[in-house]
Design a protein around this motif. Structure first.
Motif, PDB file in Angstrom:
ATOM      1  N   GLY A  50      34.571  43.040  27.441  1.00  0.00           N
ATOM      2  CA  GLY A  50      34.474  41.726  26.810  1.00  0.00           C
ATOM      3  C   GLY A  50      34.752  40.623  27.801  1.00  0.00           C
ATOM      4  N   ASP A  51      35.787  39.818  27.513  1.00  0.00           N
ATOM      5  CA  ASP A  51      36.143  38.727  28.421  1.00  0.00           C
ATOM      6  C   ASP A  51      37.278  39.131  29.364  1.00  0.00           C
ATOM      7  OD1 ASP A  51      38.224  38.869  26.637  1.00  0.00           O
ATOM      8  OD2 ASP A  51      38.314  36.709  26.220  1.00  0.00           O
ATOM      9  N   SER A  52      37.502  40.436  29.483  1.00  0.00           N
ATOM     10  CA  SER A  52      38.573  40.938  30.344  1.00  0.00           C
ATOM     11  C   SER A  52      38.037  41.974  31.324  1.00  0.00           C
ATOM     12  CB  SER A  52      39.696  41.558  29.509  1.00  0.00           C
ATOM     13  OG  SER A  52      40.263  40.618  28.630  1.00  0.00           O
ATOM     14  N   VAL A  53      38.836  42.274  32.332  1.00  0.00           N
ATOM     15  CA  VAL A  53      38.504  43.293  33.321  1.00  0.00           C
ATOM     16  C   VAL A  53      39.641  44.314  33.342  1.00  0.00           C
ATOM     17  CG1 VAL A  53      37.909  43.755  35.722  1.00  0.00           C
ATOM     18  CG2 VAL A  53      37.336  41.553  34.715  1.00  0.00           C
ATOM     19  N   ILE A  54      39.287  45.595  33.267  1.00  0.00           N
ATOM     20  CA  ILE A  54      40.276  46.661  33.384  1.00  0.00           C
ATOM     21  C   ILE A  54      40.170  47.236  34.785  1.00  0.00           C
ATOM     22  CG2 ILE A  54      41.042  48.902  32.512  1.00  0.00           C
ATOM     23  CD1 ILE A  54      39.791  48.143  29.825  1.00  0.00           C
ATOM     24  N   VAL A  55      41.252  47.160  35.527  1.00  0.00           N
ATOM     25  CA  VAL A  55      41.235  47.540  36.937  1.00  0.00           C
ATOM     26  C   VAL A  55      42.257  48.643  37.208  1.00  0.00           C
ATOM     27  CG1 VAL A  55      41.466  46.730  39.308  1.00  0.00           C
ATOM     28  CG2 VAL A  55      40.631  45.168  37.540  1.00  0.00           C
ATOM     29  N   LYS A  56      41.803  49.677  37.896  1.00  0.00           N
ATOM     30  CA  LYS A  56      42.727  50.695  38.410  1.00  0.00           C
ATOM     31  C   LYS A  56      43.109  50.273  39.814  1.00  0.00           C
ATOM     32  CE  LYS A  56      43.188  55.667  39.347  1.00  0.00           C
ATOM     33  NZ  LYS A  56      42.492  56.975  39.361  1.00  0.00           N
ATOM     34  N   ARG A  57      44.387  50.048  40.036  1.00  0.00           N
ATOM     35  CA  ARG A  57      44.881  49.476  41.288  1.00  0.00           C
ATOM     36  C   ARG A  57      45.641  50.530  42.080  1.00  0.00           C
ATOM     37  NH1 ARG A  57      49.753  46.566  42.717  1.00  0.00           N
ATOM     38  NH2 ARG A  57      49.298  45.073  44.391  1.00  0.00           N
ATOM     39  N   ALA A  58      45.293  50.661  43.347  1.00  0.00           N
ATOM     40  CA  ALA A  58      45.942  51.650  44.208  1.00  0.00           C
ATOM     41  C   ALA A  58      47.289  51.133  44.694  1.00  0.00           C
ATOM     42  CB  ALA A  58      45.057  51.982  45.397  1.00  0.00           C
ATOM     43  N   LEU A  59      48.303  51.994  44.595  1.00  0.00           N
ATOM     44  CA  LEU A  59      49.633  51.714  45.130  1.00  0.00           C
ATOM     45  C   LEU A  59      49.933  52.717  46.235  1.00  0.00           C
ATOM     46  CD1 LEU A  59      51.532  51.266  41.743  1.00  0.00           C
ATOM     47  CD2 LEU A  59      50.505  49.469  43.156  1.00  0.00           C
ATOM     48  N   ILE A  92      39.462  39.666  42.068  1.00  0.00           N
ATOM     49  CA  ILE A  92      39.651  41.090  42.307  1.00  0.00           C
ATOM     50  C   ILE A  92      39.399  41.370  43.778  1.00  0.00           C
ATOM     51  CG2 ILE A  92      38.963  43.425  41.670  1.00  0.00           C
ATOM     52  CD1 ILE A  92      40.035  41.875  39.302  1.00  0.00           C
ATOM     53  N   THR A  93      40.343  42.043  44.452  1.00  0.00           N
ATOM     54  CA  THR A  93      40.087  42.431  45.841  1.00  0.00           C
ATOM     55  C   THR A  93      39.813  43.929  45.907  1.00  0.00           C
ATOM     56  OG1 THR A  93      42.389  42.878  46.512  1.00  0.00           O
ATOM     57  CG2 THR A  93      41.621  40.597  46.642  1.00  0.00           C
ATOM     58  N   ALA A  94      38.807  44.289  46.689  1.00  0.00           N
ATOM     59  CA  ALA A  94      38.285  45.651  46.707  1.00  0.00           C
ATOM     60  C   ALA A  94      38.744  46.434  47.927  1.00  0.00           C
ATOM     61  CB  ALA A  94      36.758  45.606  46.680  1.00  0.00           C
ATOM     62  N   ILE A  95      38.905  47.737  47.740  1.00  0.00           N
ATOM     63  CA  ILE A  95      39.131  48.656  48.852  1.00  0.00           C
ATOM     64  C   ILE A  95      37.959  49.633  48.907  1.00  0.00           C
ATOM     65  CG2 ILE A  95      41.637  48.441  48.774  1.00  0.00           C
ATOM     66  CD1 ILE A  95      41.778  51.063  47.285  1.00  0.00           C
ATOM     67  N   GLN A 127      45.005  37.486  39.465  1.00  0.00           N
ATOM     68  CA  GLN A 127      44.414  38.307  40.514  1.00  0.00           C
ATOM     69  C   GLN A 127      44.884  39.750  40.363  1.00  0.00           C
ATOM     70  OE1 GLN A 127      46.590  38.092  44.424  1.00  0.00           O
ATOM     71  NE2 GLN A 127      47.299  36.133  43.568  1.00  0.00           N
ATOM     72  N   VAL A 128      44.023  40.674  40.807  1.00  0.00           N
ATOM     73  CA  VAL A 128      44.389  42.082  40.909  1.00  0.00           C
ATOM     74  C   VAL A 128      43.887  42.557  42.273  1.00  0.00           C
ATOM     75  CG1 VAL A 128      44.229  44.405  39.970  1.00  0.00           C
ATOM     76  CG2 VAL A 128      44.171  42.434  38.423  1.00  0.00           C
ATOM     77  N   THR A 129      44.785  43.078  43.087  1.00  0.00           N
ATOM     78  CA  THR A 129      44.416  43.510  44.433  1.00  0.00           C
ATOM     79  C   THR A 129      44.275  45.033  44.510  1.00  0.00           C
ATOM     80  OG1 THR A 129      46.768  43.555  45.030  1.00  0.00           O
ATOM     81  CG2 THR A 129      45.564  41.531  45.505  1.00  0.00           C
ATOM     82  N   LYS A 135      47.070  50.788  35.983  1.00  0.00           N
ATOM     83  CA  LYS A 135      45.922  50.186  35.316  1.00  0.00           C
ATOM     84  C   LYS A 135      46.339  48.851  34.722  1.00  0.00           C
ATOM     85  CE  LYS A 135      42.229  53.332  34.109  1.00  0.00           C
ATOM     86  NZ  LYS A 135      41.397  53.841  33.004  1.00  0.00           N
ATOM     87  N   LEU A 136      45.535  47.835  34.993  1.00  0.00           N
ATOM     88  CA  LEU A 136      45.836  46.497  34.522  1.00  0.00           C
ATOM     89  C   LEU A 136      44.636  45.929  33.783  1.00  0.00           C
ATOM     90  CD1 LEU A 136      47.445  45.096  37.804  1.00  0.00           C
ATOM     91  CD2 LEU A 136      48.656  45.940  35.797  1.00  0.00           C
ATOM     92  N   LYS A 137      44.899  45.154  32.756  1.00  0.00           N
ATOM     93  CA  LYS A 137      43.843  44.451  32.041  1.00  0.00           C
ATOM     94  C   LYS A 137      44.094  42.964  32.213  1.00  0.00           C
ATOM     95  CE  LYS A 137      41.408  44.265  27.594  1.00  0.00           C
ATOM     96  NZ  LYS A 137      41.344  44.804  26.217  1.00  0.00           N
TER      97      LYS A 137
END
Length: 262
Positions: free
Chosen positions: A152-161, A176-179, A141-143, A167-169
């Protein structure tokens, strides 16, 4: 690609009232809306679908029968189908019990690549259900996602702190939880509204999703709301008179001494 979006119908918090005797929310007469963060989650799923038309988007929720209307709105925005988990056995579930039910519903849906959910619901503000669903399904999970790209078979997510970003792959399937910073939800189109009105919403009971009844519902919920209340409004503030800062400070000190504050 197959995407599942977890949504919730919530009372419009601009019109919320509290019963002064019971301390509970007065839901009668209060309009229900799609939870704002969930709208961002749905929009991101639809953006992925826009880029890849073969993608399917399934929206799932747990709630009373009237939640069908919200799911029809999601279809009107662009989702392919809506699923409502509705059963008296699920009533009163806290976040832990809710995630048990929704995870069971997702298992019944079948194979998927991505699960989107809103960060939190405005009627509870716990931000727990999305991450709990990931744990129940045993997937990463990435929040607090604020940017997202498919690689491809991955998701690159910029996550707010709190003090920046990271940035996580992560490999799919994942949650994925959205803001709100992630995107701006689209409006329903005329064609979409017509489609949503005709769309048959699937309704699944606790037995349909095969969930253990001992882990859902009010009795299975380890947490509960002890009391909800509206804080009493504060009294009027004090205006300190004076022509200069020094004079105002002297008047403030005098007033504080008169009130035995100092």
């Amino acid at each position: 690609m197959k995407i599942i979006v977890c949504v919730k119908q919530v009372p419009n918090t601009n019109q919320i009232k509290i019963n002064p005797e019971t301390g509970t929310l007065i839901r009668e007469g209060v309009p229900a809306i799609l939870n704002p963060d969930d709208a961002n989650a749905l929009e991101e799923a639809l953006k992925v679908k826009d880029a890849n038309p073969e993608t399917t988007v399934t929206v799932i929720t747990m709630g009373p029968p009237q939640a069908k209307e919200m799911l029809q709105e999601c279809v009107a925005m662009g989702a392919d189908e809506g699923i409502l988990l509705s059963d008296r056995a699920l009533g009163g579930s806290d976040t832990w019990a809710t995630s048990n039910a929704v995870a069971a519903g997702i298992r019944k849906v079948g194979a998927f690549d991505l699960i989107f959910a809103g960060r939190q619901a405005i009627d509870g503000d716990t931000a727990q259900v999305g991450p709990q669903i990931a744990e129940k399904l045993g997937i990463p999970q990435v929040t607090y996602a604020t940017e997202l790209d498919i690689d491809g078979d991955s998701v690159i997510v910029k996550r707010a702190l709190e003090d920046g970003y990271e940035k996580l792959k992560v490999k799919m399937p994942c949650v994925i939880t959205a803001i709100k910073e992630l995107n701006t939800p689209r409006y329903m189109s005329i064609r979409g509204i017509l489609k949503g009105a005709k769309q048959e919403i699937k309704v699944w009971s606790a037995d349909d999703i095969g969930v253990d009844r001992s882990v859902v519902g009010l009795k299975a919920s380890p947490t509960n709301v002890f009391k909800s209340f509206t804080p009493k409004p504060k009294g009027a503030g004090l205006t300190v008179e004076g022509d200069t800062a020094k004079e105002k400070a002297a008047n403030l000190m005098a007033d504080m001494k008169a009130r035995h504050i100092i």
